[in-house]
Scaffold this motif. Structure first.
Motif, PDB file in Angstrom:
ATOM      1  N   HIS A 133       9.136 -23.049  27.841  1.00  0.00           N
ATOM      2  CA  HIS A 133       9.247 -24.480  28.141  1.00  0.00           C
ATOM      3  C   HIS A 133       7.891 -25.173  28.013  1.00  0.00           C
ATOM      4  N   ARG A 134       6.802 -24.483  28.384  1.00  0.00           N
ATOM      5  CA  ARG A 134       5.474 -25.081  28.222  1.00  0.00           C
ATOM      6  C   ARG A 134       5.174 -25.330  26.743  1.00  0.00           C
ATOM      7  N   ILE A 135       5.486 -24.357  25.920  1.00  0.00           N
ATOM      8  CA  ILE A 135       5.263 -24.491  24.471  1.00  0.00           C
ATOM      9  C   ILE A 135       6.127 -25.610  23.899  1.00  0.00           C
ATOM     10  N   ALA A 136       7.379 -25.665  24.323  1.00  0.00           N
ATOM     11  CA  ALA A 136       8.279 -26.710  23.837  1.00  0.00           C
ATOM     12  C   ALA A 136       7.772 -28.094  24.225  1.00  0.00           C
ATOM     13  N   ASP A 137       7.295 -28.240  25.443  1.00  0.00           N
ATOM     14  CA  ASP A 137       6.783 -29.546  25.886  1.00  0.00           C
ATOM     15  C   ASP A 137       5.568 -29.966  25.069  1.00  0.00           C
ATOM     16  N   LEU A 138       4.648 -29.023  24.812  1.00  0.00           N
ATOM     17  CA  LEU A 138       3.440 -29.350  24.064  1.00  0.00           C
ATOM     18  C   LEU A 138       3.771 -29.752  22.630  1.00  0.00           C
ATOM     19  N   ARG A 139       4.809 -29.159  22.078  1.00  0.00           N
ATOM     20  CA  ARG A 139       5.168 -29.411  20.686  1.00  0.00           C
ATOM     21  C   ARG A 139       6.298 -30.436  20.547  1.00  0.00           C
ATOM     22  N   HIS A 140       6.726 -31.014  21.666  1.00  0.00           N
ATOM     23  CA  HIS A 140       7.796 -32.021  21.667  1.00  0.00           C
ATOM     24  C   HIS A 140       9.084 -31.450  21.063  1.00  0.00           C
ATOM     25  N   LEU A 141       9.433 -30.261  21.539  1.00  0.00           N
ATOM     26  CA  LEU A 141      10.634 -29.571  21.085  1.00  0.00           C
ATOM     27  C   LEU A 141      11.600 -29.393  22.250  1.00  0.00           C
ATOM     28  N   GLY A 142      12.837 -29.110  21.926  1.00  0.00           N
ATOM     29  CA  GLY A 142      13.803 -28.701  22.938  1.00  0.00           C
ATOM     30  C   GLY A 142      13.958 -27.193  22.911  1.00  0.00           C
TER      31      GLY A 142
END
Length: 426
Positions: free
Chosen positions: A312-321
């Motif tokens: 979830h941290r990676i997704a947030d940084l990359r604006h992904l779901g």
């Protein structure tokens, strides 16, 4: 008494039996032997013949498990169970499962010929559904022995549309007899399985035999990462929502988490699906799997939580779901400490140190643990290769494994089982 042992002769005998059993295959240019097939029938008959040659009693239960019986104290005495499986994956190696059955037959033959008697009996079990290659089931034969067979398995179907129940009847069995395959837990002492390691640790340690501490628990996740498709040539790197790069970073996070664990954890991303899958389009959706295994359920649960946070941290940084769902969960099965000690002592008597390690692969012991305490002996295999025609164990190592089983059985005393201590006490 110490049963006299000729390690080289034991190893040569095991190697010859391995080759004879490996010749029974559905394919002429490899080894494929699935559950409840004509090849399974021929292999079971060969194993039963070997048991009779060793002067063992022989029977077969409702799921085709061949049982060899050595009962010096009579049929009502408690039983020590030993064995493994004779089914294979497609294009298999010769040693996975079958070596364990062969070693047990050789060990009991040596004990019987030496005139040894014990106040308990020993049953060899040659299971047929460990690999789960024909039907979407696994460990069903050992589950029946343990009294935990799932009747729903009978309606599952193989690739040709044949149901498990239909195959069982064609094999000459009656599904109504399955409950009778279960042992009375009050009359079973323990279950011991010898198996090739299927990994490289013993080879790296320079030791022929090892002792298993636990059959690792496993969690499997499906991870879906969503971004936005775009032209590969016109969208600047800083403005991309690339689902594949996010998934790749999450996969590396799983690797870091496993490497930092102190319980032999392993993490594998084995399947990746990328959409739209065009060479000139930024990936908009990726689905990948994570297989996480550990000898500690606690560490595995903690690792799963860390992975979810990282994803979830990676997704947030990359604006992904990102959506994570679990589709497989198997608890760790510990091997009883006292059985581990007894196996290590048997190996030490042969002049070798026995490294201890978890098993990352599944085994019939997982089902048998529902019946009784379990222990496992590992045999070194070249390169750690398994489920592959290149699978190989040296005759000398196989001879030492058969000798270790002899020493284990001849020194075994009737125990009192103690769940409180997690072991077997005499």
């Amino acid at each position: 008494m110490n049963v006299p042992l000729d390690i080289a002769a034991l190893g040569a005998r095991a190697a010859a039996m391995i080759e004879e059993l490996a010749a029974i295959s559905a394919t002429p240019d490899g080894l494929t032997r699935f559950f409840l097939t004509p090849e399974h029938r021929r292999a079971a008959d060969l194993v039963a013949g070997w048991m009779r040659e060793a002067d063992l009693g022989v029977s077969e239960d409702a799921l085709g498990t061949v049982r060899g019986h050595w009962h010096p104290a009579g049929p009502d005495a408690p039983r020590l169970l030993i064995g493994s499986h004779i089914d294979t994956v497609a294009n298999a190696g010769k040693y996975d499962g079958t070596l364990g059955v062969i070693l047990c037959i050789i060990a009991l033959d040596e004990i019987r010929k030496a005139g040894l008697t014990k106040p308990f009996g020993v049953d060899i079990l040659a299971f047929g559904d460990e690999e789960g290659t024909r039907f979407p089931t696994t460990l069903s034969a050992s589950a029946a022995v343990a009294g935990i067979f799932a009747p729903a398995s009978l309606v599952t179907r193989d690739a040709e549309g044949i149901s498990y129940g239909e195959a069982l009847i064609a094999y000459g069995k009656n599904p109504d007899d399955i409950p009778a395959a279960a042992y009375d837990p009050n009359k079973v002492i323990a279950y011991i399985e010898a198996h090739i390691e299927q990994g490289p640790v013993l080879e790296a340690e320079g030791e022929p035999l090892g002792v298993v501490t636990a059959i690792a628990g496993a969690s499997r996740l499906s991870v879906t990462v969503t971004g936005e498709a775009g032209h590969a040539g016109t969208v600047p790197m800083s403005m991309r929502r690339d689902a594949l790069l996010g998934a790749a970073e999450m996969a590396l996070a799983a690797e870091r988490i496993a490497k930092a664990d102190a319980h032999g954890m392993v993490a594998t991303v084995g399947r990746v699906h990328v959409e739209p899958g065009s060479v000139n389009v930024i990936p908009s959706r990726v689905v990948f799997t994570v297989d996480l295994r550990s000898g500690s359920d606690l560490s595995r649960r903690e690792a799963l939580e860390r992975f979810e946070r990282e994803a979830h941290r990676i997704a947030d940084l990359r604006h992904l779901g990102v959506v994570i769902s679990a589709f497989h969960e198997v608890a760790t099965v510990p091997c009883f400490r006292d059985l581990q000690l007894r196996l290590r002592n048997a190996i030490a008597d042969l002049g070798h140190r026995a490294p201890t390690m978890p098993s990352g692969a599944g085994h019939d012991g997982q089902a048998m643990s529902k019946l009784c305490p379990i222990g496992m002996l590992f045999v070194r295999c070249r390169g750690g290769i398994s489920h592959n025609p290149a699978e190989y164990a040296a005759p000398q190592d196989m001879g030492l494994a058969a000798a270790a089983l002899v020493r284990f059985i001849e020194r075994f005393q009737l125990p009192q089982l103690s769940e409180a201590t997690g072991g077997v006490e005499t």
